[in-house]
Write an enzyme that holds these catalytic residues in place. Structure first.
Site, PDB file in Angstrom:
ATOM      1  N   ARG A  10       0.835  -1.210   0.000  1.00 33.52           N
ATOM      2  CA  ARG A  10       0.000   0.000   0.000  1.00 33.52           C
ATOM      3  C   ARG A  10       0.866   1.255   0.000  1.00 33.52           C
ATOM      4  O   ARG A  10       0.375   2.355   0.169  1.00 33.52           O
ATOM      5  CB  ARG A  10      -0.936  -0.003   1.216  1.00 33.52           C
ATOM      6  CG  ARG A  10      -2.003  -1.087   1.145  1.00 33.52           C
ATOM      7  CD  ARG A  10      -2.923  -1.103   2.360  1.00 33.52           C
ATOM      8  NE  ARG A  10      -3.982  -2.102   2.188  1.00 33.52           N
ATOM      9  CZ  ARG A  10      -3.804  -3.399   2.432  1.00 33.52           C
ATOM     10  NH1 ARG A  10      -2.635  -3.840   2.883  1.00 33.52           N
ATOM     11  NH2 ARG A  10      -4.795  -4.260   2.245  1.00 33.52           N
ATOM     12  N   ASN A  11       2.152   1.054  -0.173  1.00 37.82           N
ATOM     13  CA  ASN A  11       3.112   2.148  -0.182  1.00 37.82           C
ATOM     14  C   ASN A  11       3.243   2.679  -1.608  1.00 37.82           C
ATOM     15  O   ASN A  11       3.834   2.042  -2.479  1.00 37.82           O
ATOM     16  CB  ASN A  11       4.468   1.647   0.344  1.00 37.82           C
ATOM     17  CG  ASN A  11       5.483   2.759   0.525  1.00 37.82           C
ATOM     18  OD1 ASN A  11       5.443   3.751  -0.181  1.00 37.82           O
ATOM     19  ND2 ASN A  11       6.380   2.574   1.482  1.00 37.82           N
ATOM     20  N   ASP A  74      10.212  -7.802   0.756  1.00 39.37           N
ATOM     21  CA  ASP A  74      10.420  -7.617   2.187  1.00 39.37           C
ATOM     22  C   ASP A  74      11.830  -7.069   2.314  1.00 39.37           C
ATOM     23  O   ASP A  74      12.767  -7.612   1.721  1.00 39.37           O
ATOM     24  CB  ASP A  74      10.262  -8.919   2.962  1.00 39.37           C
ATOM     25  CG  ASP A  74      10.184  -8.667   4.465  1.00 39.37           C
ATOM     26  OD1 ASP A  74       9.525  -7.687   4.867  1.00 39.37           O
ATOM     27  OD2 ASP A  74      10.775  -9.445   5.235  1.00 39.37           O
ATOM     28  N   SER A  75      11.964  -5.990   3.018  1.00 34.11           N
ATOM     29  CA  SER A  75      13.259  -5.336   3.082  1.00 34.11           C
ATOM     30  C   SER A  75      13.497  -4.778   4.466  1.00 34.11           C
ATOM     31  O   SER A  75      12.566  -4.619   5.266  1.00 34.11           O
ATOM     32  CB  SER A  75      13.343  -4.212   2.039  1.00 34.11           C
ATOM     33  OG  SER A  75      12.272  -3.303   2.196  1.00 34.11           O
ATOM     34  N   ARG A 190      16.509  -2.289  -3.176  1.00 31.84           N
ATOM     35  CA  ARG A 190      15.302  -2.697  -3.891  1.00 31.84           C
ATOM     36  C   ARG A 190      15.495  -2.531  -5.389  1.00 31.84           C
ATOM     37  O   ARG A 190      15.040  -3.352  -6.177  1.00 31.84           O
ATOM     38  CB  ARG A 190      14.087  -1.897  -3.402  1.00 31.84           C
ATOM     39  CG  ARG A 190      12.767  -2.486  -3.902  1.00 31.84           C
ATOM     40  CD  ARG A 190      11.555  -1.780  -3.309  1.00 31.84           C
ATOM     41  NE  ARG A 190      11.507  -1.906  -1.859  1.00 31.84           N
ATOM     42  CZ  ARG A 190      11.813  -0.931  -1.004  1.00 31.84           C
ATOM     43  NH1 ARG A 190      12.154   0.256  -1.441  1.00 31.84           N
ATOM     44  NH2 ARG A 190      11.753  -1.141   0.297  1.00 31.84           N
TER      45      ARG A 190
END
Length: 208
Positions: A10-11, A74-75, A190
């Site tokens: 949702r970012n 996932d970071s 990323r």
């Protein structure tokens, strides 16, 4: 024909980041869709011990629920002096999920007495791409990107999010939060992970 791909987030900044990666690779024909644009579905908690496990679980859930290919990441931040922590707990290091200011303040407090030569760290991102399956065997590709640097003593910069204001990448005088979006894409964890998915996404776009 445009292929719709779910981004399990949702970012809005993450969607824009992936869109810039697609644009720079010259990939047309993919429409990125965020979680806010699809009907709600049960999302498994991020209980994996590794970034890869969490990313793969989120991607599988998204593909199974929507029937669309799904990208999930996932970071987090691994700090050498903290033996790789906060790691998968990065977003909730202070006990409140997504409280960037509190997470950063706690991290700086924990490193207050750590000398410069021991403040090494790396941002890590695992990105997973899952395709919906008819037989229940969801195909998942998982890649990993790392961005080395060190933790500065005071936050600097207003760009980015998370721990960006206290992370100074190797070879840089600026923190990640002082870089432009394009500069960050070119070298970030990323960005490096997503770049590895470009061939698969290009083939997906061509298939549409």
């Amino acid at each position: 024909m445009t292929v719709r791909v779910l981004v399990a987030s949702r970012n809005a900044k993450k969607l824009r980041e992936l869109q810039r990666v697609l644009d720079s690779a010259g990939i047309d024909g993919i429409e990125l869709v965020g979680l806010d644009q699809v009907p709600p579905f049960p999302e498994a908690p991020e209980t994996g011990a590794t970034f890869e496990q969490n990313a793969a679980a989120k991607a599988r859930d998204g593909a199974a629920a929507t029937g669309m290919p799904c990208i999930a990441d996932d970071s987090g931040l691994e700090v050498d002096a903290l033996r790789g922590m906060p790691g998968v707990l990065s977003a909730r290091w202070s006990g409140r999920h997504g409280d960037d200011a509190a997470n950063t303040a706690l991290l700086l407090g924990q490193l207050q007495d750590v000398p410069e030569d021991r403040r090494g760290a790396a941002f890590v991102s695992a990105c997973a791409l899952a395709f919906p399956s008819q037989d229940g065997e969801t195909e998942v590709t998982v890649v990993r990107g790392e961005w080395r640097g060190h933790i500065v003593r005071e936050p600097r910069g207003a760009n980015g999010f998370g721990y960006d204001p206290v992370f100074q990448p190797e070879g840089e005088e600026r923190t990640a939060a002082e870089l432009t979006a394009e500069e960050k894409d070119a070298s970030s964890h990323r960005g490096r992970a997503l770049a590895q998915l470009v061939p698969v996404l290009a083939a997906l776009a061509a298939s549409g």
